[in-house]
Design a protein around this motif. Structure first.
Motif, PDB file in Angstrom:
ATOM      1  N   VAL A  85       0.865  -1.184   0.000  1.00 31.57           N
ATOM      2  CA  VAL A  85       0.000   0.000   0.000  1.00 31.57           C
ATOM      3  C   VAL A  85       0.901   1.234   0.000  1.00 31.57           C
ATOM      4  O   VAL A  85       1.835   1.318   0.793  1.00 31.57           O
ATOM      5  CB  VAL A  85      -0.898   0.026   1.260  1.00 31.57           C
ATOM      6  CG1 VAL A  85      -1.726   1.306   1.290  1.00 31.57           C
ATOM      7  CG2 VAL A  85      -1.798  -1.185   1.298  1.00 31.57           C
ATOM      8  N   THR A  86       0.627   2.162  -0.912  1.00 30.59           N
ATOM      9  CA  THR A  86       1.386   3.409  -0.910  1.00 30.59           C
ATOM     10  C   THR A  86       0.440   4.539  -0.520  1.00 30.59           C
ATOM     11  O   THR A  86      -0.635   4.691  -1.101  1.00 30.59           O
ATOM     12  CB  THR A  86       1.977   3.678  -2.301  1.00 30.59           C
ATOM     13  OG1 THR A  86       2.705   2.521  -2.701  1.00 30.59           O
ATOM     14  CG2 THR A  86       2.910   4.878  -2.284  1.00 30.59           C
ATOM     15  N   ARG A  87       0.856   5.257   0.518  1.00 34.36           N
ATOM     16  CA  ARG A  87      -0.015   6.311   1.033  1.00 34.36           C
ATOM     17  C   ARG A  87       0.860   7.491   1.431  1.00 34.36           C
ATOM     18  O   ARG A  87       1.809   7.329   2.194  1.00 34.36           O
ATOM     19  CB  ARG A  87      -0.762   5.778   2.261  1.00 34.36           C
ATOM     20  CG  ARG A  87      -1.992   6.538   2.631  1.00 34.36           C
ATOM     21  CD  ARG A  87      -2.770   5.826   3.738  1.00 34.36           C
ATOM     22  NE  ARG A  87      -1.915   5.087   4.648  1.00 34.36           N
ATOM     23  CZ  ARG A  87      -2.030   3.795   4.917  1.00 34.36           C
ATOM     24  NH1 ARG A  87      -2.984   3.084   4.365  1.00 34.36           N
ATOM     25  NH2 ARG A  87      -1.211   3.205   5.755  1.00 34.36           N
ATOM     26  N   ASP A  88       0.560   8.632   0.888  1.00 42.40           N
ATOM     27  CA  ASP A  88       1.321   9.849   1.181  1.00 42.40           C
ATOM     28  C   ASP A  88       2.827   9.632   1.015  1.00 42.40           C
ATOM     29  O   ASP A  88       3.626  10.039   1.872  1.00 42.40           O
ATOM     30  CB  ASP A  88       1.046  10.339   2.619  1.00 42.40           C
ATOM     31  CG  ASP A  88      -0.429  10.511   2.876  1.00 42.40           C
ATOM     32  OD1 ASP A  88      -1.147  10.820   1.910  1.00 42.40           O
ATOM     33  OD2 ASP A  88      -0.863  10.302   4.033  1.00 42.40           O
ATOM     34  N   GLY A  89       3.186   8.930  -0.024  1.00 41.41           N
ATOM     35  CA  GLY A  89       4.605   8.710  -0.284  1.00 41.41           C
ATOM     36  C   GLY A  89       5.221   7.600   0.558  1.00 41.41           C
ATOM     37  O   GLY A  89       6.363   7.202   0.338  1.00 41.41           O
ATOM     38  N   GLU A  90       4.492   7.094   1.561  1.00 38.95           N
ATOM     39  CA  GLU A  90       4.998   6.002   2.417  1.00 38.95           C
ATOM     40  C   GLU A  90       4.470   4.669   1.870  1.00 38.95           C
ATOM     41  O   GLU A  90       3.328   4.584   1.417  1.00 38.95           O
ATOM     42  CB  GLU A  90       4.478   6.183   3.849  1.00 38.95           C
ATOM     43  CG  GLU A  90       4.990   7.418   4.539  1.00 38.95           C
ATOM     44  CD  GLU A  90       6.408   7.240   5.058  1.00 38.95           C
ATOM     45  OE1 GLU A  90       6.686   6.168   5.634  1.00 38.95           O
ATOM     46  OE2 GLU A  90       7.235   8.151   4.840  1.00 38.95           O
ATOM     47  N   THR A  91       5.327   3.659   1.955  1.00 38.90           N
ATOM     48  CA  THR A  91       4.899   2.357   1.457  1.00 38.90           C
ATOM     49  C   THR A  91       4.791   1.366   2.623  1.00 38.90           C
ATOM     50  O   THR A  91       5.705   1.261   3.452  1.00 38.90           O
ATOM     51  CB  THR A  91       5.911   1.823   0.428  1.00 38.90           C
ATOM     52  OG1 THR A  91       6.007   2.786  -0.618  1.00 38.90           O
ATOM     53  CG2 THR A  91       5.453   0.502  -0.158  1.00 38.90           C
ATOM     54  N   GLU A  92       3.665   0.675   2.673  1.00 32.86           N
ATOM     55  CA  GLU A  92       3.425  -0.333   3.705  1.00 32.86           C
ATOM     56  C   GLU A  92       3.345  -1.697   3.034  1.00 32.86           C
ATOM     57  O   GLU A  92       2.692  -1.847   2.000  1.00 32.86           O
ATOM     58  CB  GLU A  92       2.087   0.003   4.391  1.00 32.86           C
ATOM     59  CG  GLU A  92       1.867  -0.658   5.720  1.00 32.86           C
ATOM     60  CD  GLU A  92       2.738  -0.070   6.815  1.00 32.86           C
ATOM     61  OE1 GLU A  92       3.361  -0.851   7.518  1.00 32.86           O
ATOM     62  OE2 GLU A  92       2.798   1.179   6.917  1.00 32.86           O
ATOM     63  N   ARG A  93       4.040  -2.687   3.614  1.00 33.83           N
ATOM     64  CA  ARG A  93       4.029  -4.011   2.992  1.00 33.83           C
ATOM     65  C   ARG A  93       3.577  -5.066   4.014  1.00 33.83           C
ATOM     66  O   ARG A  93       3.956  -5.001   5.174  1.00 33.83           O
ATOM     67  CB  ARG A  93       5.424  -4.406   2.510  1.00 33.83           C
ATOM     68  CG  ARG A  93       5.850  -3.707   1.276  1.00 33.83           C
ATOM     69  CD  ARG A  93       7.212  -4.161   0.805  1.00 33.83           C
ATOM     70  NE  ARG A  93       7.469  -3.626  -0.516  1.00 33.83           N
ATOM     71  CZ  ARG A  93       7.787  -2.365  -0.751  1.00 33.83           C
ATOM     72  NH1 ARG A  93       7.881  -1.517   0.250  1.00 33.83           N
ATOM     73  NH2 ARG A  93       7.974  -1.934  -1.989  1.00 33.83           N
ATOM     74  N   GLY A  94       2.796  -6.026   3.550  1.00 33.63           N
ATOM     75  CA  GLY A  94       2.393  -7.118   4.446  1.00 33.63           C
ATOM     76  C   GLY A  94       2.418  -8.442   3.708  1.00 33.63           C
ATOM     77  O   GLY A  94       1.971  -8.531   2.559  1.00 33.63           O
ATOM     78  N   LEU A  95       2.998  -9.428   4.366  1.00 34.80           N
ATOM     79  CA  LEU A  95       3.026 -10.770   3.771  1.00 34.80           C
ATOM     80  C   LEU A  95       1.603 -11.319   3.704  1.00 34.80           C
ATOM     81  O   LEU A  95       0.832 -11.183   4.652  1.00 34.80           O
ATOM     82  CB  LEU A  95       3.877 -11.701   4.640  1.00 34.80           C
ATOM     83  CG  LEU A  95       4.070 -13.119   4.136  1.00 34.80           C
ATOM     84  CD1 LEU A  95       4.946 -13.139   2.890  1.00 34.80           C
ATOM     85  CD2 LEU A  95       4.686 -13.990   5.236  1.00 34.80           C
ATOM     86  N   THR A  96       1.240 -11.904   2.572  1.00 30.77           N
ATOM     87  CA  THR A  96      -0.117 -12.444   2.450  1.00 30.77           C
ATOM     88  C   THR A  96      -0.104 -13.750   1.679  1.00 30.77           C
ATOM     89  O   THR A  96       0.789 -13.995   0.865  1.00 30.77           O
ATOM     90  CB  THR A  96      -1.056 -11.430   1.760  1.00 30.77           C
ATOM     91  OG1 THR A  96      -2.353 -12.014   1.632  1.00 30.77           O
ATOM     92  CG2 THR A  96      -0.569 -11.039   0.374  1.00 30.77           C
ATOM     93  N   GLN A  97      -1.059 -14.598   1.985  1.00 30.88           N
ATOM     94  CA  GLN A  97      -1.241 -15.851   1.251  1.00 30.88           C
ATOM     95  C   GLN A  97      -2.359 -15.567   0.249  1.00 30.88           C
ATOM     96  O   GLN A  97      -3.510 -15.381   0.638  1.00 30.88           O
ATOM     97  CB  GLN A  97      -1.647 -16.948   2.238  1.00 30.88           C
ATOM     98  CG  GLN A  97      -1.529 -18.350   1.712  1.00 30.88           C
ATOM     99  CD  GLN A  97      -0.085 -18.842   1.659  1.00 30.88           C
ATOM    100  OE1 GLN A  97       0.755 -18.408   2.428  1.00 30.88           O
ATOM    101  NE2 GLN A  97       0.204 -19.732   0.707  1.00 30.88           N
TER     102      GLN A  97
END
Lengths: 844, 231
Positions: A97-109
């Protein structure tokens, strides 16, 4: 004749009611109830899994392939043999997810589905909507449903965008329940559900990436599933497919429930053994009160046989009552708690009265009761008619005659044999039985030693002038001491608890404390061959990365060994369960220890060769020169084992069971894996950098994976602790029984002591001291025996290092001392408050 | 003027039983002077043992007054009574009442220990030796005969040199010869220590050895039967 007379005597004796048998009944009923309840819950889940097998599987049958989709030939067979087919693809990835220039990552199946999904059951979404609508998404973007845990972790809401690989999705709903969730087994990442066709441009399903495809089928009612399986393996057998059908919809879960249930039954059995001590004490106390009656009967001409029968019949009747009470409790408790259990289970369960586990619990109850009452019953033989005139029976522990000893040995063998057979955990049962027997013997020896030591100390000059301590020691060491029953019952309960405490603390320690020290920061999968060099160059230049290891990886299934089906040769060894990672290497990687045979030459290009993990090869009975057939991407490769090597899985680094010569796998599309060892503060940056540069790559943060495994272990530990607590509760009841049985003696003692000038405080101190002595002795033995058991399990079963855990041990000793103190003081009120004159007059 | 150690005034004792309240003692007035030996006689159920228990503070009067060595027992708490017994009284029972988990020596030493005597065991050993039981010191009560148990009980009662010795039918469970020996011991101890002795007995010959004998009938002192043995 003697049976009729004995039955008549038994009936008359039982007219007095069950007052003296409350502890007997409580111990037996609780032990049987715990086993019956665990067995009933296990049966309820197994019945649920069986009845809901097709829904859990997502169809009547499933063909699973590794790394690839079905070939045209395979798809044609599937379509021809099914009334409906749904294609599923499953793999790990990163949701970004990219929000306000910040990127968030989550491991998913990720699960990609087609329009036919789900063939059975229903997907529940929040907000509620049809799955098709959710996955259709908006005009611009395909839709996705995501596990609420991941939604929260990424900080997104319905309507927000996220990315898988290079494809954007819109979150349309939270995924509340998948009907086929339990069949999938253990996953490291929460689920994201999307349409497979939406993944085509994500770059995540490229050749060589790690994914599994599954073809769920519904078939006509009445189809013989075994025959269909044979047909499938006959027609498509060489393609490395794995078959599952509704006969066993969630095999991993089923097996797990079965194993955990069996283990908990064993823990419950330990409780029954602890209860057995109480049962034996109750019978001994009852029979010692009956010494006068027995002596009178002997005077009147009753034979030893008739008297034994009369009391055995009474005990048998009481055993029957105890077992029935236990079965009723054990059968009803799961029913009453069904809503609570169901809410916590991700599995279907059909709660009801299940006769099989009740019969198992009843069998254990009968055997345990017989085992623990035979010895005290045999002592009726030792009562002489003269006891009537001497006024006291012998309190010495005399061995019964050999027929009784033989019967005791047979009963013990029957109990252990039944547990080993019914639990299916023969080795664990035998070790547990050996451990319990050892603890039993140790506790008896310690109790005897405690009595001797206390007697000696009571007479020593050191305690003269400390009247409370001297009296407490005198009582512990003197005639009629409660040392045997209290130390044994409390000691056994605490030993079980201490052993579980040590194992639990060591396991958690190994995973949560020791593993992160040696484990890499990230485990990286799906690195394409052309991405490998730039990735490694970047990482090796990074100051905060200490080490990077990589290996090519394919997945394959070992299908045959020396031309025979693999399962025929190596049974159900875990290496044969599902597909395994395979790597190749021209030269042995750094640190490789070849234990037998020789690694191939660097330019070797002859018939395929494989280097096998030494320990697993030994377990499977494989030797150098054996030929194994591995199906990789639908192609069978037969390779000879030319070397064996040590593989250490305990460090969470790269470790492959199978490593082949490069030419053997030439041309097979594959990806690479890597382990990155970096400073903790660099982890977030690395995730962001690599994720941005290579969107298709999945990075598994090892700390998260360890935490997830820790969660699962915590669940198992909690279930085990509940089982152990049932044992401790039984131990507590036995203690209360012992305390209650001794109340009359203590009341009398207190009256005499008051006559001699003792204050209530002095008497209470005396009682408290002896309770503390018992508790301390039981606690110390429990720590030693529990520590020994913990060492055995960690060293021989878990094959890892054992370190003594003092906190858990201290809790056990403190708990033991406090428990006996509470039980002792709880029964001190009457002795302290009784008027001496009345107590003494009653004895005149 | 004689020194009164026990004084009962209109002492009453009622106990609740299955059939309601039962009056055991119905107003007893009695004085016992220091050094006196008093025999309490009367038929079974007349209240002799109950009276002895009240004097020992082992039961509490439901009416009237019980004064022992100047203490009003009716107003004292359990522990204060225990301390009074520890310092001033020794009690011997018909059924011996030795603590079964203690050896003979430990039984004798216990009241001395409770009184805080540092030489409790030495004195206990001396007491046992005095009654001829030194060789049985390490035996538990169950390993002793009835006569031996009663001798240990006597030694236990006498060991703290009590001001008052209370004996409740001490020969009731013993044969004639053994009973005779016990009584010799009891009176010997009393003479040696100068204690006041109150003896409950059924045996007229034992009562006759006392300075004074009082008779209880149905919870009351029988005037007709009260006699001074000295007369």
């Amino acid at each position: 004749m003697s049976l009729t007379v004995a039955a008549r005597i038994a009936r008359r004796e039982l007219r007095g009611g069950l007052r003296g048998f409350r502890v007997f009944l409580a111990c037996l009923a609780l032990g049987v109830a715990a086993i019956a309840a665990v067995g009933s819950v296990r049966q309820s889940i197994e019945t649920g899994l069986q009845q809901e097998g097709a829904t859990l599987l997502g169809g009547d049958a499933e063909i699973q392939l590794t790394y690839r989709f079905a070939s045209d030939e395979e798809r044609t067979w599937i379509d021809d043999n099914a009334s409906a087919v749904s294609e599923i693809v499953d793999f790990r990835s990163m949701a970004v997810v990219t929000r306000d220039g910040e990127t968030e990552r989550g491991l998913t199946q990720v699960k990609g589905v087609d329009a036919a999904y789900p063939l059975l059951g229903e997907v529940r979404l929040d907000p509620a909507m049809p799955l098709a609508q959710a996955l259709n998404g908006t005009q611009d973007l395909p839709g996705a449903a995501m596990d609420p845990v991941l939604v929260a972790r990424l900080g997104i809401a319905v309507g927000d965008r996220f990315r898988l690989g290079t494809q954007d999705f819109v979150l349309t709903a939270a995924l509340i329940r998948e009907p086929d969730d339990a069949g999938g087994g253990f996953g490291l990442g929460p689920r994201t559900l999307v349409r497979t066709e939406a993944l085509q441009s994500s770059g995540l399903l490229a050749p060589g990436t790690l994914f599994a495809s599954a073809y769920r089928m519904t078939v006509a009612a009445g189809t013989d599933m075994a025959r269909l399986e044979t047909q499938a393996t006959g027609a498509l057998g060489g393609s490395g497919l794995r078959w599952r059908d509704s006969r066993n919809g969630a095999p991993g879960v089923g097996e797990f429930v079965d194993r955990l249930g069996a283990f908990l039954v064993l823990v419950g059995l330990a409780g029954l053994v602890v209860g057995g001590v109480g049962v034996a004490a109750a019978v001994r106390s009852y029979l010692s009160e009956k010494t006068g009656v027995i002596a009178t009967l002997k005077t009147l001409g009753a034979t030893t046989h008739t008297i034994f029968l009369a009391y055995a019949l009474q005990i048998a009747a009481l055993t029957g009552i105890g077992i029935v009470l236990g079965l009723v409790l054990g059968a009803l408790a799961p029913l009453a708690l069904a809503p609570v259990i169901e809410a916590r289970l991700p599995l279907p369960a059909v709660f009801g009265i299940h006769p099989a586990p009740l019969a198992e619990a009843a069998l254990y109850g009968v055997l345990a009761a017989a085992l623990f009452t035979l010895w005290p019953l045999a002592r009726t033989e030792q009562v002489r008619a003269a006891a009537l005139f001497r006024g006291a029976a012998t309190s010495r522990l005399l061995l019964p005659r050999w027929p009784y000893l033989l019967a005791l040995a047979l009963l013990l063998a029957a109990l252990v044999g039944a547990a080993a057979w019914l639990s299916g955990l023969a080795r664990l049962t035998l070790w547990s039985a050996a451990g319990m027997t050892a603890a039993f013997v140790i506790l008896i020896v310690v109790a005897a030693g405690l009595r001797r030591l206390s007697r000696r100390l009571a007479r020593s000059r050191a305690v003269r002038g400390r009247s409370a301590l001297r009296m407490a020691l005198g009582s512990v060491g003197g005639p009629g001491s409660e040392a045997g029953s209290v130390v044994l019952s409390l000691g056994l309960g605490l030993t079980v608890l201490a052993a579980i405490g040590q194992i639990d603390a060591n396991l958690r320690g190994a995973i949560a404390r020791d593993l992160p020290k040696v484990a890499p920061s990230y485990f990286v999968v799906d690195i394409q061959t052309d991405q490998l060099d730039p990735l490694l160059t970047g990482l090796r230049a990074d100051q905060q990365v200490s080490r990077v290891e990589t290996a090519p990886m394919l997945r394959g299934v070992i299908s045959r060994i020396n031309g025979r089906p693999a399962a025929e040769v190596a049974g159900e060894h875990w290496v044969l369960q599902g597909d395994r990672g395979i790597t190749y290497s021209a030269a042995p990687p750094n640190g490789t220890q070849v234990t037998a045979g020789q690694w191939w030459d660097e330019d070797y290009s002859g018939p395929p060769q494989v280097s096998f993990a030494a320990e697993e090869a030994a377990e499977m009975g494989l030797q150098l020169g054996d030929r194994i057939t591995i199906n990789v991407l639908g192609r069978d490769i037969e390779a000879a084992i030319t070397s064996l090597r040590n593989v250490d899985f305990s460090t969470a680094g790269i470790g492959f069971i199978l490593s082949m010569n490069p030419a053997a796998l030439a041309g097979a599309p594959h990806s690479h894996i890597a382990t990155i060892y970096a400073q903790p503060e660099a982890e977030a940056r690395l995730l962001s950098q690599i994720g941005n540069a290579y969107p298709n790559i999945t990075m598994i943060r090892v700390r998260d994976a360890i935490a997830r495994i820790g969660e699962v272990l915590r669940g198992i530990a909690a279930a085990t602790t509940y089982g152990a607590l049932a044992t401790l509760v039984t131990g507590f009841i036995v203690l209360i029984g012992a305390a209650a049985a001794g109340e009359r003696a203590r009341t009398y003692e207190a009256a005499v002591l008051k006559t001699l000038g003792a204050t209530r405080r002095a008497i209470l101190l005396n009682f408290a001291l002896r309770s503390a002595i018992f508790g301390l002795a039981a606690g110390v033995v429990a720590i030693a025996a529990g520590g020994l058991a913990g060492w055995g399990v960690m060293t021989f079963v878990m094959e890892t290092e054992f370190s003594f855990e003092p906190v858990s041990a201290l809790a056990v000793v403190t708990g033991g001392a406090l428990t006996t103190l509470a039980a002792g003081l709880g029964f001190a009120w009457r002795p302290l408050s009784a008027r001496p004159a009345r107590v003494l007059r009653a004895r005149e | 003027m004689p020194d009164t150690v026990v004084s009962l005034q209109d002492t009453r004792l009622s106990l609740s039983g299955n059939a309601g309240m039962v009056d055991i003692l119905k107003g007893i007035d009695l004085q016992v002077t220091r050094g006196e030996t008093l025999g309490l006689v009367g038929p079974s159920g007349s209240g002799k043992s109950s009276l002895l228990m009240l004097v020992g503070g082992l039961d509490r009067a439901t009416g009237g007054q019980v004064r022992v060595l100047g203490h009003d027992l009716t107003s004292m708490g359990e522990d204060a009574l225990a301390r009074l017994r520890r310092q001033h009284m020794g009690v011997v029972f018909q059924s011996f009442h030795l603590i079964p988990t203690m050896t003979a020596l430990e039984n004798v030493a216990t009241p001395l220990e409770l009184a805080g005597r540092r030489d409790a065991f030495d004195r206990a050993e001396a007491e046992l030796e005095a009654i001829g039981l030194a060789d049985r010191a390490r035996h538990y009560p169950a390993q002793l005969s009835g006569g031996e148990q009663q001798r240990v009980a006597l030694a236990r009662a006498a060991a703290p040199r009590p001001d008052i010795l209370l004996a409740d039918e001490p020969t009731g469970n013993l044969d004639g010869d053994t009973g005779e020996a016990i009584m010799e011991l009891l009176f010997g101890l009393r003479d040696r220590h100068g204690s006041t002795l109150i003896l409950v007995t059924h045996a007229p010959d034992l009562a006759a050895r006392c300075d004074r004998v009082v008779r209880l009938v149905d919870g009351r002192l029988s005037d007709a039967a009260v006699q001074d043995a000295a007369e």
